[in-house]
Design an enzyme around this catalytic site. Structure first.
Site: not given
Ligand code: IPM
Ligand code: MN
Ligand code: NAD
Length: 380
Positions: A137, A211, A244, A268, A272
């Site tokens: 990042y 990793k 992974d 990140d 999700d």
């Molecule tokens: C999150 C989002 C952000 C990230 C993006 C939109 C920059 O996916 O907050 O998880 O990658 O951190």
């Molecule tokens: Mn995200």
């Protein structure tokens, strides 16, 4: 009366809809508990950018530094190039305020459907501590078109010949690179936070994600930092998982995890997945923390443009993020009331948005949680 000034960036897409409900619930709780929240609405997002050309200027950032907490919806809009608003607003805030901790609880509440077979609330209950300022990042990279200068072209040609046996004069004539940067200090501080958090939660294990078997330089240093910090916590079990593999374990044995600490990009991605096992992005909250600076609280989902204006977005992630903000501000009982209200409404199961199998609107969910929160606050 104690009063908190809180800048709000509702942002794009469903951002304003979910933020409205977040404010509603926090207002209900603060009123019941005798403190005041003074919302300062900020215009940043796609409309503001398209109208003025400003994403989030240095001056605006400096102005935000007067506050301890920022409440945020989401940014991202199909009218703008991918990444422009996300980097220019969201990441700008995380970096400018050095919010090096991104705390993302993965908690399955009772009554919420999970896609995991035979797993329930006692199995899915851990926290991910995501490093929030480094790794891929940092934004160091470039796309280098063919022939920007003769010497550069020659160098690249040489590199490709040695590394891949390719002659880039034929068809491999453009390259791009993006650096991952881990610093020892940057890794150690967030890993230390993870161990401290583990202690505070009364739990007994921290799992580090990397990793290091392939990206030996960057994640080798991450591992060294983990080794260094874990030595200070002999009572806490410390283990590694490759990124992974951890995606597989999150699905197969989520009950193994207590506190998980991860470099930025893996953090990140795995959150999700973490969101899905706790019922979806609609319920997953996050806090971007600088313990001694300005912090920012938001749902982990994005602006979900396809749902914009439909009143079907789930506001719970944003409401829970608001609870984390109250905790950060020192209003622990109010934070508890927010979580308790969410827990109760989810358990009852009558009022819920379509993502959780219901047919209520965004604002009906906000109303139900706000009125429950008042009740809970009065009883605490
Ligand atoms: C999150 C989002 C952000 C990230 C993006 C939109 C920059 O996916 O907050 O998880 O990658 O951190
Ligand atoms: Mn995200
Ligand atoms: P997203 O999180 O916005 O949405 C993905 C899907 O998840 C949605 O289509 C929807 O089905 C579901 N979803 C998300 N939030 C929901 C909610 N509250 N209630 C019900 N369902 C919900 O991810 P995306 O579609 O990849 O990204 C859309 C935009 O948001 C992009 O511009 C992206 O860069 C941006 N983004 C911003 C942030 C942020 O501001 N923090 C975070 C992630 C993505």
């Amino acid at each position: 009366m104690v009063s908190y000034d809180i800048p709000v960036i509702a942002g794009d897409g469903i951002g304003p809809e979910v933020i409205r409900e977040g404010k509603k619930v926090l207002d209900a709780v603060s009123e019941a508990m005798g403190f005041e929240l003074n919302w300062i609405d900020m215009p940043y997002g796609a409309d503001h950018y398209l109208a003025t050309g400003e994403l989030l200027s240095e001056d605006s950032l400096r102005a935000l530094s007067a506050y301890r907490a920022i409440y945020m919806g989401a940014v991202g809009d199909p009218r703008c190039p991918p990444g422009l608003l996300e980097r220019g607003i969201l990441l700008a805030i995380r970096f400018y305020f050095d919010e090096y901790i991104n705390l993302r609880p993965v908690k399955l509440y009772e009554g919420v459907p999970t896609p995991l077979k035979d797993k329930g609330p006692k199995d899915v209950n851990f926290e991910v501590v995501r490093e929030n300022t480094e790794d891929a990042y940092v934004g160091l990279g470039a796309r280098v078109p063919r022939g920007r200068s003769r010497i550069e072209h020659e160098l690249r040609r040489e590199l490709y010949k040695v590394k891949f046996g390719l002659d880039i004069d034929s068809d491999h004539d453009e390259i791009a690179y993006q650096l991952m940067v881990i610093s020892r200090a940057g890794a150690e501080r967030v890993i230390r936070y993870a161990f401290e958090r583990c202690k505070r939660l009364g739990r007994s294990k921290v799992t580090s994600v990397d990793k290091a078997n392939v990206l030996t330089e960057a994640y080798g240093l991450w591992r060294d930092a983990f080794e260094r910090v874990r030595a200070d916590y002999p009572d806490i079990e410390a283990e590694y998982a490759y990124v992974d593999a951890i995606t597989m374990w999150f699905v197969k044995n989520p009950e193994w995890f207590q506190v998980v600490v991860a470099p930025n990009m893996f953090g990140d991605i795995i959150t999700d997945l973490g969101a899905m096992i706790q019922g979806g992005l609609g319920v997953a909250a996050g806090a971007n923390i600088n313990p001694s600076g300005t912090s920012m609280f938001e749902p982990i989902h994005g602006s979900a443009p396809k749902y914009k204006g439909l009143g079907r977005a789930n506001p719970i992630a944003t409401i829970l993020a608001g609870g984390m903000m109250l905790e950060f501000l020192g209003e622990a009982r109010a934070a508890e009331a927010v979580e308790e209200a969410v827990r109760a409404v989810l358990k009852e199961g009558r009022v819920r948005t379509p993502d959780l199998g219901g047919s209520s609107s965004t604002s009906q969910v906000g109303d139900a949680i706000a009125s429950k929160a008042k009740e809970v606050a009065a009883s605490l």
